[in-house]
Motif scaffolding. Structure first.
Motif, PDB file in Angstrom:
ATOM      1  N   ALA A  29       0.841  -1.194   0.000  1.00 18.75           N
ATOM      2  CA  ALA A  29       0.000   0.000   0.000  1.00 18.75           C
ATOM      3  C   ALA A  29       0.878   1.247   0.000  1.00 18.75           C
ATOM      4  O   ALA A  29       1.901   1.307   0.684  1.00 18.75           O
ATOM      5  N   ARG A  30       0.498   2.226  -0.803  1.00 16.99           N
ATOM      6  CA  ARG A  30       1.173   3.523  -0.911  1.00 16.99           C
ATOM      7  C   ARG A  30       2.551   3.425  -1.549  1.00 16.99           C
ATOM      8  O   ARG A  30       3.347   4.351  -1.462  1.00 16.99           O
ATOM      9  N   ASP A  31       2.836   2.331  -2.235  1.00 17.16           N
ATOM     10  CA  ASP A  31       4.024   2.258  -3.077  1.00 17.16           C
ATOM     11  C   ASP A  31       3.730   2.922  -4.422  1.00 17.16           C
ATOM     12  O   ASP A  31       2.615   2.855  -4.930  1.00 17.16           O
ATOM     13  N   ARG A 183       1.724  12.699  -8.029  1.00 18.43           N
ATOM     14  CA  ARG A 183       2.632  12.830  -6.887  1.00 18.43           C
ATOM     15  C   ARG A 183       1.879  13.272  -5.638  1.00 18.43           C
ATOM     16  O   ARG A 183       2.159  12.781  -4.537  1.00 18.43           O
ATOM     17  N   HIS A 184       0.927  14.182  -5.787  1.00 13.36           N
ATOM     18  CA  HIS A 184       0.115  14.582  -4.628  1.00 13.36           C
ATOM     19  C   HIS A 184      -0.676  13.393  -4.100  1.00 13.36           C
ATOM     20  O   HIS A 184      -0.711  13.148  -2.888  1.00 13.36           O
ATOM     21  N   MET A 185      -1.312  12.660  -4.996  1.00 14.55           N
ATOM     22  CA  MET A 185      -2.127  11.528  -4.568  1.00 14.55           C
ATOM     23  C   MET A 185      -1.277  10.476  -3.864  1.00 14.55           C
ATOM     24  O   MET A 185      -1.694   9.881  -2.878  1.00 14.55           O
ATOM     25  N   HIS A 186      -0.061  10.262  -4.370  1.00  8.56           N
ATOM     26  CA  HIS A 186       0.821   9.285  -3.735  1.00  8.56           C
ATOM     27  C   HIS A 186       1.273   9.760  -2.366  1.00  8.56           C
ATOM     28  O   HIS A 186       1.314   8.987  -1.405  1.00  8.56           O
ATOM     29  N   ALA A 192      -1.895   3.203  -4.219  1.00  8.05           N
ATOM     30  CA  ALA A 192      -0.638   2.675  -4.761  1.00  8.05           C
ATOM     31  C   ALA A 192      -0.680   2.797  -6.278  1.00  8.05           C
ATOM     32  O   ALA A 192      -1.752   2.727  -6.892  1.00  8.05           O
ATOM     33  N   PHE A 193       0.486   2.979  -6.874  1.00  4.56           N
ATOM     34  CA  PHE A 193       0.587   3.171  -8.317  1.00  4.56           C
ATOM     35  C   PHE A 193       1.578   2.171  -8.918  1.00  4.56           C
ATOM     36  O   PHE A 193       2.663   1.956  -8.366  1.00  4.56           O
ATOM     37  N   LEU A 194       1.202   1.617 -10.049  1.00  6.20           N
ATOM     38  CA  LEU A 194       2.120   0.830 -10.877  1.00  6.20           C
ATOM     39  C   LEU A 194       2.035   1.417 -12.277  1.00  6.20           C
ATOM     40  O   LEU A 194       0.981   1.378 -12.914  1.00  6.20           O
ATOM     41  N   MET A 195       3.131   1.991 -12.740  1.00  4.60           N
ATOM     42  CA  MET A 195       3.074   2.741 -13.992  1.00  4.60           C
ATOM     43  C   MET A 195       4.225   2.398 -14.917  1.00  4.60           C
ATOM     44  O   MET A 195       5.383   2.313 -14.513  1.00  4.60           O
ATOM     45  N   SER A 224       8.254   4.492  -1.638  1.00  2.39           N
ATOM     46  CA  SER A 224       7.234   4.116  -0.661  1.00  2.39           C
ATOM     47  C   SER A 224       6.925   5.289   0.257  1.00  2.39           C
ATOM     48  O   SER A 224       7.812   6.085   0.594  1.00  2.39           O
ATOM     49  N   MET A 225       5.664   5.369   0.650  1.00  3.95           N
ATOM     50  CA  MET A 225       5.231   6.377   1.617  1.00  3.95           C
ATOM     51  C   MET A 225       4.906   5.682   2.934  1.00  3.95           C
ATOM     52  O   MET A 225       4.195   4.674   2.945  1.00  3.95           O
ATOM     53  N   ASP A 226       5.422   6.227   4.018  1.00  7.74           N
ATOM     54  CA  ASP A 226       5.153   5.670   5.344  1.00  7.74           C
ATOM     55  C   ASP A 226       4.064   6.487   6.033  1.00  7.74           C
ATOM     56  O   ASP A 226       3.843   7.656   5.723  1.00  7.74           O
ATOM     57  N   GLY A 227       3.428   5.866   7.008  1.00  7.61           N
ATOM     58  CA  GLY A 227       2.434   6.573   7.802  1.00  7.61           C
ATOM     59  C   GLY A 227       1.081   6.628   7.115  1.00  7.61           C
ATOM     60  O   GLY A 227       0.889   6.168   5.995  1.00  7.61           O
TER      61      GLY A 227
END
Length: 254
Positions: A29-31, A183-186, A192-195, A224-227
């Motif tokens: 999640a959030r990768d 980038r804002h959404m991530h 999570a995004f796979l592009m 990756s985004m934490d939190g």
């Protein structure tokens, strides 16, 4: 929490030609995963396998902890394929195409609500095609069609967004604004995004110069985004700070 995507020893062949061999990777999640590879490396094949359009020759694939053969929560996933090959006689309007992104496989015929229509209007505005809402999708240019399919993928606020060359045919200014929105959404949303993207410089600028994993000719760049997610907004347009026309008021659905 189960990984968003888990691939174990996956292989895929077209007839006797092996395209993907013994691929394993995990996405949480959030990768934000950028997939880079030469032509024929299997990028599009992998994405089609992840959304159930192709069946792997061997190996195992799990989505949100469920084997893909059991997975039925497709509304959690938004998908934009590579340059849609669309029949110009296809009768749906742009609005109808975007609205279809709100329905999972088991909700295809449910009643459309005013909230659904408002979300559709927000997505059309976000992709700058609100003025094309009542046009037949087959009458649009390639770039306009791509915006419509981007709106369709985003309209349901998916937890996983899979994008295969999403900005092909879209002008450079719109590409920059679109990536700014991603980038804002991530950074601030639970997504999570796979592009796959031809813009390698943009990918590396955001995801780093070194791939987190390599399999054959495929390279996976990961940020990756934490939190917890920090943004409580649920519409698309609030993220468009640099989008041309973003300061204009968004008309409410009547």
């Amino acid at each position: 929490m189960a990984p968003v995507i888990e691939v174990r020893n996956l292989s895929f062949s077209y007839d006797d030609k092996k395209v993907i061999e013994d691929l394993s990777f995990q996405m949480n999640a959030r990768d934000f995963v950028g997939l880079i590879g030469s032509n024929g490396a299997g990028k599009t094949t992998l994405l089609k396998t992840l959304v159930g359009l192709l069946k792997p020759t061997s190996g195992e694939l799990l989505l949100f902890g469920k084997p893909i053969r059991q997975f039925d929560e497709w509304s959690r996933i938004g998908y934009v394929p590579q340059k849609n090959a669309l029949n110009p006689l296809f009768p749906a309007t742009v609005r109808e195409v975007v609205l279809s992104g709100l329905y999972g496989k088991r909700k295809l015929y449910r009643r459309i609500t005013a909230e659904d229509r408002q979300r559709c209007d927000d997505a059309l505005y976000a992709m700058q095609i609100a003025d094309l809402a009542d046009r037949r999708i087959g009458q649009l240019s390639g770039g306009q069609q791509q915006r419509a399919f981007l709106a369709r993928a985003l309209v349901g606020n998916p937890e996983l967004l899979i994008l295969d060359e999403p900005t092909v045919g879209i002008d450079a200014e719109t590409q920059r604004s679109f990536f700014s929105m991603l980038r804002h959404m991530h950074a601030h949303h639970n997504i999570a995004f796979l592009m796959v993207s031809h813009d390698v410089d943009m990918m590396r600028a955001y995801l780093g110069d070194s791939p987190a994993a390599t399999s054959g000719k495929l390279k996976f760049y990961v940020k990756s985004m934490d939190g917890a997610a920090s943004c409580r907004e649920t519409d698309l347009t609030h993220a468009l700070k640099d989008w041309p026309g973003a300061s204009e008021p968004i008309p409410a659905y009547q």
